[in-house]
Design a protein around this motif. Sequence first.
Motif, PDB file in Angstrom:
ATOM      1  N   THR A 191       0.938  -1.123  -0.173  1.00 36.76           N
ATOM      2  CA  THR A 191       0.100   0.112   0.208  1.00 36.76           C
ATOM      3  C   THR A 191       0.824   1.394  -0.064  1.00 36.76           C
ATOM      4  OG1 THR A 191      -1.698  -1.125   1.260  1.00 36.76           O
ATOM      5  CG2 THR A 191      -1.753   1.103   1.310  1.00 36.76           C
ATOM      6  N   ALA A 192       1.786   1.305   0.942  1.00 35.39           N
ATOM      7  CA  ALA A 192       3.024   2.409   0.719  1.00 35.39           C
ATOM      8  C   ALA A 192       3.444   2.757  -0.404  1.00 35.39           C
ATOM      9  CB  ALA A 192       4.001   2.163   1.767  1.00 35.39           C
ATOM     10  N   LYS A 193       3.598   1.646  -1.293  1.00 31.33           N
ATOM     11  CA  LYS A 193       4.290   2.085  -2.582  1.00 31.33           C
ATOM     12  C   LYS A 193       3.588   2.772  -3.445  1.00 31.33           C
ATOM     13  CE  LYS A 193       7.051  -2.148  -2.381  1.00 31.33           C
ATOM     14  NZ  LYS A 193       8.448  -1.606  -1.978  1.00 31.33           N
ATOM     15  N   ALA A 194       2.111   2.738  -3.155  1.00 31.67           N
ATOM     16  CA  ALA A 194       1.066   3.292  -3.983  1.00 31.67           C
ATOM     17  C   ALA A 194       0.926   4.880  -4.001  1.00 31.67           C
ATOM     18  CB  ALA A 194      -0.131   2.802  -3.886  1.00 31.67           C
ATOM     19  N   ALA A 195       1.890   5.543  -3.081  1.00 27.19           N
ATOM     20  CA  ALA A 195       1.658   7.059  -2.729  1.00 27.19           C
ATOM     21  C   ALA A 195       1.651   7.848  -4.081  1.00 27.19           C
ATOM     22  CB  ALA A 195       2.985   7.267  -2.048  1.00 27.19           C
ATOM     23  N   PRO A 196       2.409   7.503  -5.058  1.00 27.10           N
ATOM     24  CA  PRO A 196       2.244   8.106  -6.357  1.00 27.10           C
ATOM     25  C   PRO A 196       0.885   8.535  -6.870  1.00 27.10           C
ATOM     26  CG  PRO A 196       4.306   6.835  -6.296  1.00 27.10           C
ATOM     27  CD  PRO A 196       3.649   6.497  -5.299  1.00 27.10           C
ATOM     28  N   LEU A 197       0.025   7.201  -6.530  1.00 22.96           N
ATOM     29  CA  LEU A 197      -1.372   7.052  -7.087  1.00 22.96           C
ATOM     30  C   LEU A 197      -2.082   7.894  -6.567  1.00 22.96           C
ATOM     31  CD1 LEU A 197      -1.223   3.079  -7.791  1.00 22.96           C
ATOM     32  CD2 LEU A 197      -1.236   5.005  -9.634  1.00 22.96           C
ATOM     33  N   ARG A 198      -1.923   7.947  -5.274  1.00 22.74           N
ATOM     34  CA  ARG A 198      -2.700   8.641  -4.428  1.00 22.74           C
ATOM     35  C   ARG A 198      -2.702  10.247  -4.432  1.00 22.74           C
ATOM     36  NH1 ARG A 198      -1.427   4.362  -1.013  1.00 22.74           N
ATOM     37  NH2 ARG A 198       0.121   5.781   0.183  1.00 22.74           N
ATOM     38  N   ASP A 199      -1.470  10.365  -4.727  1.00 23.81           N
ATOM     39  CA  ASP A 199      -1.212  11.967  -5.026  1.00 23.81           C
ATOM     40  C   ASP A 199      -1.200  12.750  -6.374  1.00 23.81           C
ATOM     41  OD1 ASP A 199      -0.476  11.880  -2.132  1.00 23.81           O
ATOM     42  OD2 ASP A 199       1.910  11.395  -2.768  1.00 23.81           O
ATOM     43  N   ALA A 200      -1.398  11.999  -7.388  1.00 21.17           N
ATOM     44  CA  ALA A 200      -1.424  12.369  -8.832  1.00 21.17           C
ATOM     45  C   ALA A 200      -2.852  13.019  -9.031  1.00 21.17           C
ATOM     46  CB  ALA A 200      -1.061  11.210  -9.743  1.00 21.17           C
ATOM     47  N   THR A 201      -2.754  13.879  -9.874  1.00 26.83           N
ATOM     48  CA  THR A 201      -3.938  14.677 -10.365  1.00 26.83           C
ATOM     49  C   THR A 201      -4.867  13.526 -11.174  1.00 26.83           C
ATOM     50  OG1 THR A 201      -2.740  16.772 -10.650  1.00 26.83           O
ATOM     51  CG2 THR A 201      -4.914  16.537 -11.688  1.00 26.83           C
ATOM     52  N   GLY A 202      -4.107  12.609 -11.868  1.00 28.73           N
ATOM     53  CA  GLY A 202      -4.773  11.740 -12.637  1.00 28.73           C
ATOM     54  C   GLY A 202      -3.943  10.462 -12.708  1.00 28.73           C
ATOM     55  N   ILE A 203      -4.878   9.291 -13.095  1.00 28.83           N
ATOM     56  CA  ILE A 203      -4.360   7.982 -13.144  1.00 28.83           C
ATOM     57  C   ILE A 203      -4.647   7.251 -14.496  1.00 28.83           C
ATOM     58  CG2 ILE A 203      -3.975   5.531 -12.309  1.00 28.83           C
ATOM     59  CD1 ILE A 203      -5.014   6.842  -9.527  1.00 28.83           C
ATOM     60  N   HIS A 204      -3.829   7.298 -15.456  1.00 31.62           N
ATOM     61  CA  HIS A 204      -4.193   6.580 -16.873  1.00 31.62           C
ATOM     62  C   HIS A 204      -3.764   5.305 -17.021  1.00 31.62           C
ATOM     63  CE1 HIS A 204      -4.339  10.766 -18.917  1.00 31.62           C
ATOM     64  NE2 HIS A 204      -5.362  10.626 -18.140  1.00 31.62           N
ATOM     65  N   VAL A 205      -4.520   4.447 -17.013  1.00 31.89           N
ATOM     66  CA  VAL A 205      -4.469   2.772 -16.848  1.00 31.89           C
ATOM     67  C   VAL A 205      -4.649   2.176 -18.334  1.00 31.89           C
ATOM     68  CG1 VAL A 205      -5.092   0.503 -15.943  1.00 31.89           C
ATOM     69  CG2 VAL A 205      -5.435   2.768 -14.646  1.00 31.89           C
ATOM     70  N   LEU A 206      -3.496   1.435 -18.811  1.00 33.38           N
ATOM     71  CA  LEU A 206      -3.646   0.856 -20.063  1.00 33.38           C
ATOM     72  C   LEU A 206      -4.065  -0.710 -19.662  1.00 33.38           C
ATOM     73  CD1 LEU A 206      -3.624   0.611 -23.225  1.00 33.38           C
ATOM     74  CD2 LEU A 206      -1.221   0.475 -23.002  1.00 33.38           C
ATOM     75  N   VAL A 207      -5.149  -1.289 -20.267  1.00 31.99           N
ATOM     76  CA  VAL A 207      -5.421  -2.479 -20.159  1.00 31.99           C
ATOM     77  C   VAL A 207      -5.095  -3.252 -21.422  1.00 31.99           C
ATOM     78  CG1 VAL A 207      -6.942  -4.375 -19.300  1.00 31.99           C
ATOM     79  CG2 VAL A 207      -7.146  -2.041 -18.360  1.00 31.99           C
ATOM     80  N   ALA A 208      -4.328  -4.246 -21.668  1.00 33.15           N
ATOM     81  CA  ALA A 208      -4.208  -4.784 -22.877  1.00 33.15           C
ATOM     82  C   ALA A 208      -3.355  -6.310 -22.757  1.00 33.15           C
ATOM     83  CB  ALA A 208      -3.035  -3.939 -23.904  1.00 33.15           C
ATOM     84  N   GLY A 209      -3.283  -6.798 -23.910  1.00 36.24           N
ATOM     85  CA  GLY A 209      -2.608  -8.302 -23.944  1.00 36.24           C
ATOM     86  C   GLY A 209      -3.604  -9.553 -23.908  1.00 36.24           C
ATOM     87  N   SER A 210      -4.856  -9.051 -23.582  1.00 35.18           N
ATOM     88  CA  SER A 210      -5.842 -10.366 -23.528  1.00 35.18           C
ATOM     89  C   SER A 210      -7.319  -9.687 -23.721  1.00 35.18           C
ATOM     90  CB  SER A 210      -5.590 -11.215 -22.402  1.00 35.18           C
ATOM     91  OG  SER A 210      -6.777 -11.969 -22.279  1.00 35.18           O
ATOM     92  N   LEU A 211      -8.182 -10.078 -24.419  1.00 37.87           N
ATOM     93  CA  LEU A 211      -9.619  -9.548 -24.630  1.00 37.87           C
ATOM     94  C   LEU A 211     -10.402 -10.151 -23.056  1.00 37.87           C
ATOM     95  CD1 LEU A 211     -10.937 -10.093 -28.103  1.00 37.87           C
ATOM     96  CD2 LEU A 211     -11.134  -8.002 -26.516  1.00 37.87           C
ATOM     97  N   HIS A 212      -9.710 -11.355 -22.856  1.00 41.58           N
ATOM     98  CA  HIS A 212     -10.303 -12.024 -21.494  1.00 41.58           C
ATOM     99  C   HIS A 212     -10.036 -10.990 -20.189  1.00 41.58           C
ATOM    100  CE1 HIS A 212     -11.265 -15.414 -23.919  1.00 41.58           C
ATOM    101  NE2 HIS A 212     -10.231 -15.483 -24.085  1.00 41.58           N
ATOM    102  N   LEU A 213      -8.856 -10.538 -20.442  1.00 49.17           N
ATOM    103  CA  LEU A 213      -8.460  -9.368 -19.163  1.00 49.17           C
ATOM    104  C   LEU A 213      -9.179  -8.322 -19.470  1.00 49.17           C
ATOM    105  CD1 LEU A 213      -6.635  -8.472 -17.017  1.00 49.17           C
ATOM    106  CD2 LEU A 213      -4.946  -7.619 -18.707  1.00 49.17           C
ATOM    107  N   VAL A 214      -9.422  -7.859 -20.648  1.00 50.26           N
ATOM    108  CA  VAL A 214     -10.334  -6.553 -20.595  1.00 50.26           C
ATOM    109  C   VAL A 214     -11.725  -6.892 -20.146  1.00 50.26           C
ATOM    110  CG1 VAL A 214     -11.394  -5.057 -22.536  1.00 50.26           C
ATOM    111  CG2 VAL A 214      -9.149  -5.939 -22.613  1.00 50.26           C
ATOM    112  N   GLY A 215     -12.182  -7.962 -20.493  1.00 48.56           N
ATOM    113  CA  GLY A 215     -13.535  -8.475 -20.275  1.00 48.56           C
ATOM    114  C   GLY A 215     -13.910  -8.605 -18.696  1.00 48.56           C
ATOM    115  N   GLY A 216     -12.699  -8.960 -18.001  1.00 52.41           N
ATOM    116  CA  GLY A 216     -12.748  -9.043 -16.579  1.00 52.41           C
ATOM    117  C   GLY A 216     -12.710  -7.637 -15.902  1.00 52.41           C
ATOM    118  N   VAL A 217     -12.164  -6.797 -16.646  1.00 51.16           N
ATOM    119  CA  VAL A 217     -12.092  -5.466 -16.059  1.00 51.16           C
ATOM    120  C   VAL A 217     -13.261  -4.701 -16.295  1.00 51.16           C
ATOM    121  CG1 VAL A 217     -10.853  -3.107 -16.387  1.00 51.16           C
ATOM    122  CG2 VAL A 217      -9.273  -5.135 -16.316  1.00 51.16           C
TER     123      VAL A 217
END
Length: 578
Positions: A542-568
Motif C-alpha cells: 500500500t505504501a508503494k502506491a503513494a504516487p497514485l494517491r497524490d497524482a491529479t490523474g491516473i491513466h491505466v492501459l489494459v491490454a494483452g488479452s480480451l479476456h483480461l479486458v472483459g474481466g476489467v
Amino acid sequence: MMVRFSRVLERSSVFAAFLRQKDWSSKFTTVKYSSTKAEPRLHRMEYQDAVCTLNTLQTNACALEQVRRERGHPQLQLQAMRGFLERAGLVVEELDHLNIIHVTGTKGKGSTCAFTEQILRSYGFRTGFYSSPHLVQVRERIRINGKPIGKELFTKYFWQVYGRLYETKDTHGGSMPAYFRFLTILAFHIFLQEKVDLAVIEVGIGGAYDCTNIIRRPWVCGIASLGIDHTSILGDTIEKIAWQKGGIFKPGVPAFTVKQPDSPMMVLKERAKEIGCPLWVCPELEEYPADSGPLRLGLAGHHQRSNASLALQLSHSWLQRRCLPDQSIPSPADESKGVSPAAGFQPSPIMAKGLEDTEWPGRTQTLKHGPVTYFLDGAHTTRSMLACVSWFSEVASQHERTTGGPVVRVLLFNATGERDSAAMLKLLVPCHFDFAVFCPNITEAIASCNADQQNFNVSVENMLTRCLDNQRSWRLLNGQEEKPGDQLLISRDVLPLVAAECCSKTLVFPCILSALQWLSQGRDSVLAHPDKRVIPVKPSVTAKAAPLRDATGIHVLVAGSLHLVGGVLKHLDPSFAS
C-alpha cells in the motif's frame, strides 16, 4: 477466459454429475427435428445452469479425443461439424437462408464485423452477429440487432440444441461438440429461429477448417489484416496463415481483403483463382468521396480505417445482391492476377452514420471514472499491440494535456496461450509507464461462481506462473535487476496461492479486482462501492502506491488479452453484469 478462484471446478463437477444422473430420454422425444420446429426443453433450468452445462464441453473427454484425432486430418473437423449440426436438427442447406457475411483475419475481423452489422442494421435489416470471444457473458457472442441475446432466450435455445445432441450421443460414441462448435451450432439455430435478414459470422481461428466454414453459400466474404497468431494450428509463416484464411472463399462468391503484404497477398490471389472466387482489394478510407467531409468512425485508432473500408465494401456488396438480385457479379478486371482494386464509391448517409455509430467494447475503448481513466484494448498479437501503442500514445497524451496536474501511467497486462508476451511488452516500453501490474484472467479471488467466466483448460498455478514470467520480462526490458526476498501482495488467509512483487515499479496480483483496487487507490467510485469486497494487501505494498494517491490523474492501459479486458469491464461497467 476468466475464472473465479475457488470451488469453480467443484461446482462444475457436481453439476456434471447431476446431468449424468438425469433420465434425458424422458425429457426429449426421439425424433428428427428441424430448426424451425420447437422442441420440449428442460424445465426449471436457469441461465446459469445452461452456462454451467456449456462449460462442461470445455473439458469433455470425447471432445479432447476429437481434437487429438483430427489434428493430423483437419478436413475431419468440418466433417464432424456437419455431423453435429445434423444431430442438432439442422442441415447445412438451411444456412443458405441466413444471407451470411463471412469474415476472417488476424487483426480487425471483429471490428470489421461490428462496422458491417451496424451499417446494415441502420438500413432497417434484422441482423444476427456471431463473434468470439465474449468479454463478460457468453451470450455476447450471439447478437440480434446489435444486442446480446437475452438470458431467457439463450436458455430456451440452449436446451433445445443441447437436448438434441445429448439424446443422440450414445449412438455416436458418446461424442458431444466442444465449446466453440456448440456455440456455433447454437448461433445458427438462433438466427434461423429469430428469422434474421442476414447473419454476420466472424471466423473463430483460421478459416479453411474453422467450424464456421461449413457455410456453403455466403453472400460475401472478407479478410481483415493478416499476421502471425495461433501458429500451432495455422502454421508458423504468414503464407501458411494466409492459405488458411483464404479457405473461406467460395466459388462465385465475391470476396474483399484489406491491403496485405506482398507474400500473403500472393497466396490469397492463388487461393481465389483456385477456388473460382472473385477477389477485390479495398481502397484506403480517404479514397471514398464524401460530400460532408471525412468519414467519422465510432471506433478509435488509425488501424480502424482499413476495417471500416472493408466493412463498406462488404455491406455495399450485400446490399447490391439484396436490392439487385438479378445483377450478375462482375469478375475482377485483371483475370491473370485474380484480383483487382475495389472502387471507392460514395457512401450513403446511412452508411456514414453506421460507421460513426459503431460500438465494439474492449477495442480502443476509453472509460473515465473521475481521476482514473482506463484505456482498454484487447490487443494480443505484436501487430495489434503496435496499433494499440499508437492509439494509446495519441489519446493518452490528449487527456494529459487537459488534466491540469501530474499523471501517473499504469500498465495492466496479461497474455494467454502461445502468445509472445515478451515481444508485446517490448512494444509497450516506450509508453513510459510508472507502474506495470500483472494479473491472471481471474475476476475475483472469492468462492462464488460466475459461470460465464470459467475456464477449465488451464490451472491457476499456470496462470500465476505466466504472470511472474511477464513481470520478469518487463523488468529485463527496463534494465532492472532481480531482487531476492519477494514480498507477498495478498495475505495468505485470503488465497491459498499468492503472487509477489520484485521492485516498486512492477507488481503481480492474483486477480483482476485486487489489481484494480490497488492501482485506483479508492479514487474510482465504482470500485469503491460498498458492494465491492475489498481485498487486503500488505502495508508495504500500500505504501508503494503513494504516487497514485497524490497524482491529479491516473491513466491505466489494459491490454494483452480480451479476456483480461472483459474481466476489467465486469468491474467497471455494471451493464455488463446484468
